[in-house]
Design an enzyme around this catalytic site. Structure first.
Site, PDB file in Angstrom:
ATOM      1  N   HIS A 179       0.800  -1.155  -0.143  1.00 20.04           N
ATOM      2  CA  HIS A 179       0.029  -0.121   0.011  1.00 20.04           C
ATOM      3  C   HIS A 179       0.647   1.291  -0.068  1.00 20.04           C
ATOM      4  O   HIS A 179       0.684   2.194  -0.700  1.00 20.04           O
ATOM      5  CB  HIS A 179      -0.867   0.018   1.312  1.00 20.04           C
ATOM      6  CG  HIS A 179      -1.829   1.199   1.344  1.00 20.04           C
ATOM      7  ND1 HIS A 179      -2.870   1.737   0.628  1.00 20.04           N
ATOM      8  CD2 HIS A 179      -1.828   2.014   2.366  1.00 20.04           C
ATOM      9  CE1 HIS A 179      -3.364   2.480   0.791  1.00 20.04           C
ATOM     10  NE2 HIS A 179      -2.768   3.121   1.859  1.00 20.04           N
ATOM     11  N   HIS A 184       1.132   4.990  -2.316  1.00 18.00           N
ATOM     12  CA  HIS A 184       1.320   6.275  -1.744  1.00 18.00           C
ATOM     13  C   HIS A 184       2.633   6.972  -2.394  1.00 18.00           C
ATOM     14  O   HIS A 184       2.581   8.323  -3.005  1.00 18.00           O
ATOM     15  CB  HIS A 184       1.473   6.417  -0.250  1.00 18.00           C
ATOM     16  CG  HIS A 184       0.156   6.456   0.728  1.00 18.00           C
ATOM     17  ND1 HIS A 184      -0.683   7.304   0.407  1.00 18.00           N
ATOM     18  CD2 HIS A 184      -0.408   5.276   1.083  1.00 18.00           C
ATOM     19  CE1 HIS A 184      -1.571   7.096   1.131  1.00 18.00           C
ATOM     20  NE2 HIS A 184      -1.732   5.804   1.525  1.00 18.00           N
ATOM     21  N   GLU A 224      -6.103   8.943  -0.849  1.00 18.91           N
ATOM     22  CA  GLU A 224      -6.614   7.439  -0.959  1.00 18.91           C
ATOM     23  C   GLU A 224      -7.430   6.995  -2.049  1.00 18.91           C
ATOM     24  O   GLU A 224      -7.155   6.099  -2.614  1.00 18.91           O
ATOM     25  CB  GLU A 224      -7.331   7.083   0.323  1.00 18.91           C
ATOM     26  CG  GLU A 224      -6.628   7.005   1.629  1.00 18.91           C
ATOM     27  CD  GLU A 224      -5.263   6.033   1.665  1.00 18.91           C
ATOM     28  OE1 GLU A 224      -5.138   5.432   0.938  1.00 18.91           O
ATOM     29  OE2 GLU A 224      -4.530   6.010   2.681  1.00 18.91           O
ATOM     30  N   SER A 243      -3.455   0.469  -5.155  1.00 15.20           N
ATOM     31  CA  SER A 243      -2.780  -0.601  -4.361  1.00 15.20           C
ATOM     32  C   SER A 243      -4.062  -1.696  -4.033  1.00 15.20           C
ATOM     33  O   SER A 243      -3.524  -2.697  -3.441  1.00 15.20           O
ATOM     34  CB  SER A 243      -2.248  -0.454  -2.914  1.00 15.20           C
ATOM     35  OG  SER A 243      -3.058   0.114  -2.190  1.00 15.20           O
TER      36      SER A 243
HETATM   37 FE   FE2 Z   1      -3.259   4.980   2.835  1.00 14.31          FE
END
Ligand code: FE2
Length: 300
Positions: A179, A184, A224, A243
């Protein structure tokens, strides 16, 4: 000062800016106050796997060391962990080729994030420093919102280093290295995105509880789950989308209402993190996102 002089004094208008964060400007990591850092929840696929828990605790321990030493320790990932990465990264890369923002795809390759091996936070941290003066700091789990967001004010993102359970490569209920690194980290090479993130951090440090909730929603629907318009097409840049195969595919189906980004509407839109997202917001550019956020936080 007399009341007369006080009333005639004009306060300089508050204006939000980015600043370079030098090493000496950083708060002490050892002073990080985290009310609670999430431990493994019972619904985690690794919850009843004693070996997995030991391994996760070991890697989390490296993050605790970081707070004393300020040095990121590389993790010697096992072949099994590398395998999980390869499965997830390969499958994500296929879908991302069509769905991810071109900026993101470019950034991923600039950071050397590949499908073959798990990247180390230390190497991505070094590269980010060169590209956008952003930093990564290891953390042992999910942190409460204000503490997590506040570190963005210092152009620092807290990142986990452990990887999800091998029984379910497509799923993790908590942040993991997939993730962080695939979702990110590439975005922070974008100067506007990095500045925008820093503004959110500034906001979190002065927000009332109510404003913090709004900031949490802004973060959710951008960092996100954000979509961006690129050359007339809608692409994904949010980490939760990039992700997760399920979320990334779902984002482009009729199950989702894709709305033009409107900050006021975004900060008032509630979400459910345990289910597929029914509503997503599309920004016109990262610069627009940054400037709108600047004005919003100046209003605090
Ligand atoms: Fe996150």
């Amino acid at each position: 000062m007399t009341p007369e002089t006080a009333s005639t004094k004009t306060e300089p208008e508050f204006s939000l800016s980015n600043y370079e964060v030098k090493d000496e400007d950083l708060p002490e990591f050892r002073d990080m106050k985290f009310e609670k850092i999430n431990q493994l929840e019972l619904d985690h696929p690794g919850a009843s796997d004693a070996d997995y828990r030991t391994r996760r605790d070991h890697i989390a321990g490296l993050a605790k060391n970081f707070r004393e030493t300020h040095r990121i320790t590389d993790v010697e990932y096992t072949p099994e962990e590398q395998k999980v990465w390869q499965i997830v990264a390969t499958r994500l890369e296929e879908i991302q080729a069509e769905r991810a923002s071109s900026f993101y795809l470019d950034a991923k390759s600039k950071l050397g994030i590949s499908t073959t091996r798990i990247p180390q936070l230390s190497e991505m941290n070094k590269r980010l420093g060169e590209l956008s003066n952003f930093r990564l700091a290891p953390i042992e789990g999910l942190v409460e919102t204000r503490a997590f967001l506040s570190w963005l004010s210092y152009r620092t993102m807290l990142c986990t280093q452990y990887i999800r359970h091998p029984s379910r490569p497509e799923y993790t209920p908590e942040p993991d290295i997939v993730h962080e690194a695939i979702g990110h980290i590439p975005n922070f090479t974008n100067k506007d995105f990095a500045d925008f993130s820093q503004f959110i951090g500034h906001g979190a440090r002065m927000a009332t509880d109510e404003q913090l909730e709004e900031l949490g929603r802004l973060y959710w629907f951008t960092v996100e789950y954000g979509l961006v318009e690129e050359a007339g097409e809608i692409k994904a840049y949010g980490a939760g989308l990039l992700s997760s195969f399920g979320e990334l595919e779902n984002a482009f189906t009729d199950n989702v209402e894709r709305r033009p980004f409107d900050l006021k509407r975004v900060i008032n839109t509630t979400y459910d993190y345990s289910d597929m997202q029914p509503v997503l917001y599309v920004i016109s550019s990262y610069e627009y996102l940054k400037e709108t956020t600047r004005k919003y936080i100046e209003s605090f």
